[in-house]
Each structure stands twice: as C-alpha cells, then as structure tokens.
Design a protein around this motif. Sequence first.
Motif, short mmCIF file in Angstrom:
data_model
loop_
_atom_site.label_atom_id
_atom_site.label_comp_id
_atom_site.label_asym_id
_atom_site.label_seq_id
_atom_site.Cartn_x
_atom_site.Cartn_y
_atom_site.Cartn_z
N UNK A 305 0.79 -1.34 -0.01
CA UNK A 305 0.00 -0.02 -0.04
C UNK A 305 0.88 1.26 0.05
N UNK A 306 1.87 1.23 0.71
CA UNK A 306 2.77 2.31 0.94
C UNK A 306 3.47 2.66 -0.62
N UNK A 307 3.96 1.50 -1.17
CA UNK A 307 4.47 1.73 -2.32
C UNK A 307 3.37 2.25 -3.36
N UNK A 308 2.37 1.61 -3.37
CA UNK A 308 1.50 2.04 -4.49
C UNK A 308 1.16 3.58 -4.31
N UNK A 309 0.97 4.06 -2.95
CA UNK A 309 0.40 5.48 -2.88
C UNK A 309 1.70 6.27 -3.42
N UNK A 310 2.93 6.04 -3.03
CA UNK A 310 4.05 6.90 -3.55
C UNK A 310 4.09 6.88 -4.94
N UNK A 311 3.98 5.84 -5.42
CA UNK A 311 4.09 5.62 -7.19
C UNK A 311 3.06 6.53 -7.58
N UNK A 312 1.73 6.41 -7.17
CA UNK A 312 0.42 7.23 -7.65
C UNK A 312 0.68 8.62 -7.51
N UNK A 313 1.23 9.02 -6.34
CA UNK A 313 1.65 10.55 -6.00
C UNK A 313 2.69 11.01 -7.16
N UNK A 314 3.70 10.31 -7.39
CA UNK A 314 4.80 10.66 -8.29
C UNK A 314 4.08 10.81 -9.71
N UNK A 315 3.24 9.58 -10.05
CA UNK A 315 2.66 9.70 -11.42
C UNK A 315 1.71 10.85 -11.54
N UNK A 316 0.97 11.20 -10.70
CA UNK A 316 0.13 12.24 -10.72
C UNK A 316 0.69 13.69 -11.09
#
Length: 464
Positions: A305-316
């Motif tokens: 979950x932590x990795x997914x959220x960080x990746x999504x924020x960078x992608x946004x």
Amino acid sequence: MTDPSAAAGAPGRRNVDLPPSGPVAQRPIAAPPLGQRERRTRNVGWRSRDVIRAAALVFGLYVLGQLLWFANSLVFVVFLGTLFGLAVGSAVDRLERFKIRRGVASAGVVFGSLGLLVLAGRLMAPTLTEQFAVLRGQIPAAIDRAEVWVNEHQSGVIGTVLRGATAPPAATTPAAATPGTPTPAPTTQPGTAARQQITDAARTQAQRAAGQAAAGQSKDAEGTAPSATESLKARLGSQLSGATRYLFPFLSSTLAVMGGLLLIIFLAIYIGAEPQLYHDGLMHLFPHRARKRAGEVLTEMATVLRKWLVVQLIAMVTIGVVTTVAMLVLKVKAAYALGFIAGLLEFIPTVGPILSAIPALAMGFVDGPEKAVAVLIAYWGIQFLENNLLIPWLMRGGMDLPPALTLVAQALMTLVFGFLGLMVAVPITAAILVPIKMLYVRDVVGDDVPLMSDGSEDDDEDDD
C-alpha cells in the motif's frame, strides 16, 4: 556363576536387563504415541458447545457485514487515512535518523504537505479559475460541433449504406397505386358489380386515411426537428446530473466532507507517528502459533500500500506536467486546467485517464476534428509511456496487478459504493492479493510468486 556369554558380551551389545524368557506374546507391547491415543479417544461429531460457537461466529460475521455496509463511507475514509498514514510513516522513519521525535515529524510531514498544496493552489488559482470558466463555456459549443460532424458523416457514405440497407422494397400491390392512375377495366362476371364498387370505395377511403396520416407525421417531424438537436444537451445534462448524484452522494453535506478530510488528516498523523503500536494491537487478534506468519502478511500489505501510494503521487505530478506541456504545444484552450484534471484523475488507475481525456477531446473539437484527433493521439502516447516506462520503473516489478482484474474490481466497487469505491478499488485489490499469494499460493500450492518485499529488501541494502 555368571553367564559366560553375558560376561564376554557381544560386540555392540548393551548390558541391559532382559525381559523374562518366554513366548513372544507375553512380552510387553510399546504404548502408542500420545497423539495417536488422543485421536482414538476424540469424539466424532459436533457437540453442543461447537454448535453454539459456530452459530455465534456466523452471527458475528453477519452483524459485522451489516455494519460495514451501513457505514461503508466511514470504512473507506478510514482506509484512506491508513493508506496516507503508511506513507507518512515511511517519511517519519527517515526523519527519525536526524533525532526528530516521531510525533513532531509526523505532524510536520502532514501539515507541511497540506501547506505546499495550499500554496500551489493559491499560485495557480487565478489561472485555473479562468480556464475552468473557459471549459464551462466552450464544452457546449464543442458538443454542437461534434454533433454536426457526426451528422455530416452520417449523411455521406455511411448514411447511404444505411439507407440502402433499410430501404423498403418497391410496391407491387394495387393498394400502392397513386391516386389518379387509371385502373384497367375489371373483367368481372355478372353479379359481381356490387362487390367491385364496395372494394373501390374501401380503397379510396384507405388512400385518404394514408394521406392524412402522412401529413400528420410530416407536421410532427417539422415540429420536433428543431428540438431534437436541442435535446442532446438536455439529455447529456440530465445524465451527468444523475451520475453526479450517484457517484458523489457524500458531497451533499459540506460538514460531512470536512469531517471526512479531518479524519483522514488525523489518522495519517497518528498512524505515521506510531505504526508499531497498531501493528502490535492487530497481532493480539491472532493465536500465538499464527502470529509470526500474520505479522509477515500485514507487513507485506503495508509495504504494498505504501509503495502504491508513493508511485501514484509521483505519477500524478508527472502526468499533470506532461499533459499541460502537450496541450500547450498543440495550442488547445485551457491547457493548464486540462493538465490539472489529468493529474488529479491519475489517482484512479485505468478509469481516471479515460475520464480526463473527455474534456480535452471536447476542447479539441472547438478548433476542429483534426485537433481532436491530435489530442487523442497525445493522450494515448502519454498513457503508453506511463504504463510501459514510468510505472514499471517506479514499481520495479514488485506489484503486478492484471489490467482485467483491476478493471473488474473498479467496475464492481463503483456500482456498489460509488465514487469512493472507485477511488479505493485498486489499493484494496492489491491488499487482498497479498494474503492470497502468501497464504495460499506460496504455503498451500507451493509456487514461488514475487512479492513487494523481495525487491524492497534489495533497495534497503542499496540505501545502506
């Protein structure tokens, strides 16, 4: 006297007390292991205590399910707070190396992030406000141009093909004859003149009724033709309003929205400050023999979950910037607003990019269909680079969600729970797959499937 054989002793033979000589049947038989004796004395079937336990468990699960269904919005808000808290906890771990207390570091990370967002919003607010007004004013014109373009193409080759396919066959019956056309003299036999006159009168009345009906239909068509084009906007508006009421029922109360945001903020602060406290509390729910494996599963879920959220924020951020630049290059109106929408909806995988492309295509139709095609190609190219370069590089192969499974999960969660279900569908699916992989695929089936921690351990070693 001693036994010579006993005194000499055979090689490798111990001097032990032998049982009394006699038949083999009289020698003592070794008792079965303790586990076997327990299985032999175990009662077969359900006792009253077992039935009561099972009934209480089923009733408890039913009550819990009803509670979660009733308070699903609160459950999703708590999940989002936990999700952000895990990311905050990762940042707090790094700040703790500089001798900063975890509580202070957690509050600093959360409120510092909110401050940066507010500052960016204040700097971009004038431009975004102006361009969102342009979007609201130009989208109806874009819909009109798109409708005209579709009608022009329908009246061309496609319309000819469709009309040719649906054209009625030529009339060959006498009833289809036009009025005023001379009819051949009937060759009737004596005694049938009366019946022929009745038939001619009925045919004349039928032709008059058909003419009146055709005139009425033409008048109705003339009366409804102008309103057909006007009703397109009305239909789109009604559908959008209905979808808004379905997807955003939680926005009906400003107080509920503010309460949800405050709950997410404080949950992120508390969980980021002391994640081990809540981890240990969850461990008390498992028996001692299963706590080690349960701890490994929960740790892996937190990592995913932590990795997914960080990746999504960078992608946004990346998609928002790249989309803005692409729209500026193509000279599309309201480029900054379109980039903001693309970056914001990037939080929702698969569905978000499709939704963000709709207003961009509409703004492209304002300048012409060629510009709309260029916008479509630009959005497709950005998503292609994201899915094949950016996301694999950020995730480093740790979490592999099949696209079909992701799409089905999003559709199901949206139909059942609305927009909040769409937001949390992907992280919930990723979290559910962790115990399936670890407890079933690895422990039961025996297949070695990759996990996020397999790559994160190597990353930690490289950082050290």
